[in-house]
Design a protein around this motif. Sequence first.
Motif: not given
Length: 185
Positions: A9-16
């Motif tokens: 997620d590159g440090g951002k919140g999101g779906k895996v």
Amino acid sequence: MAELNTGGDGGKGGKVRSKKMNPGVDLTAMVDLAFLLITFFMLTTSLSKPQSMNLAMPDKEQDPNKPEDNTPVPDDRSMTVLMGKDDTILWYMGQFETPLVAPTETKYGKEGIRQALLQRISAVKSVYGDNKDKGLIVIIKPSDKTHYKNLVDILDEMAITNVQLYAIGDISEPEVKLLEEKGMY
């Protein structure tokens, strides 16, 4: 410039998302099938059989207890074919010293030696009838300048014209001189 993130997620919140793998194809069954088909067709096809002509050859050694068979043959039944260089043929009837038909130059094929053979066969049949023991006798004498292909061609002509008795013999010195005179040696 834009950047494509393929990892987490590159440090951002999101779906895996799970990583997708390229689909693999197992070719083992197809290779097995190919070898089965190859072996099936190899075993079920008939291979071409070599074509050969029956050629009776005399024994190399003469039996000392058995006398030589020197049966005289009428000159009007014996035809001698002399084979020269460059697909040339010379034929005569009878003995070389006193031929019934003078040495005649011809060529291979339907319009050449085959026609001469058929004429001689019909001439012998008109005198002796259809007796197989009294047919035309052809003596084939290749020179050392003759190609093997020409010998095979003349043997094919014997089969095509259905000559019952023919022999391959050695060419004599006077016959070689005749070929030299005609420019065929």
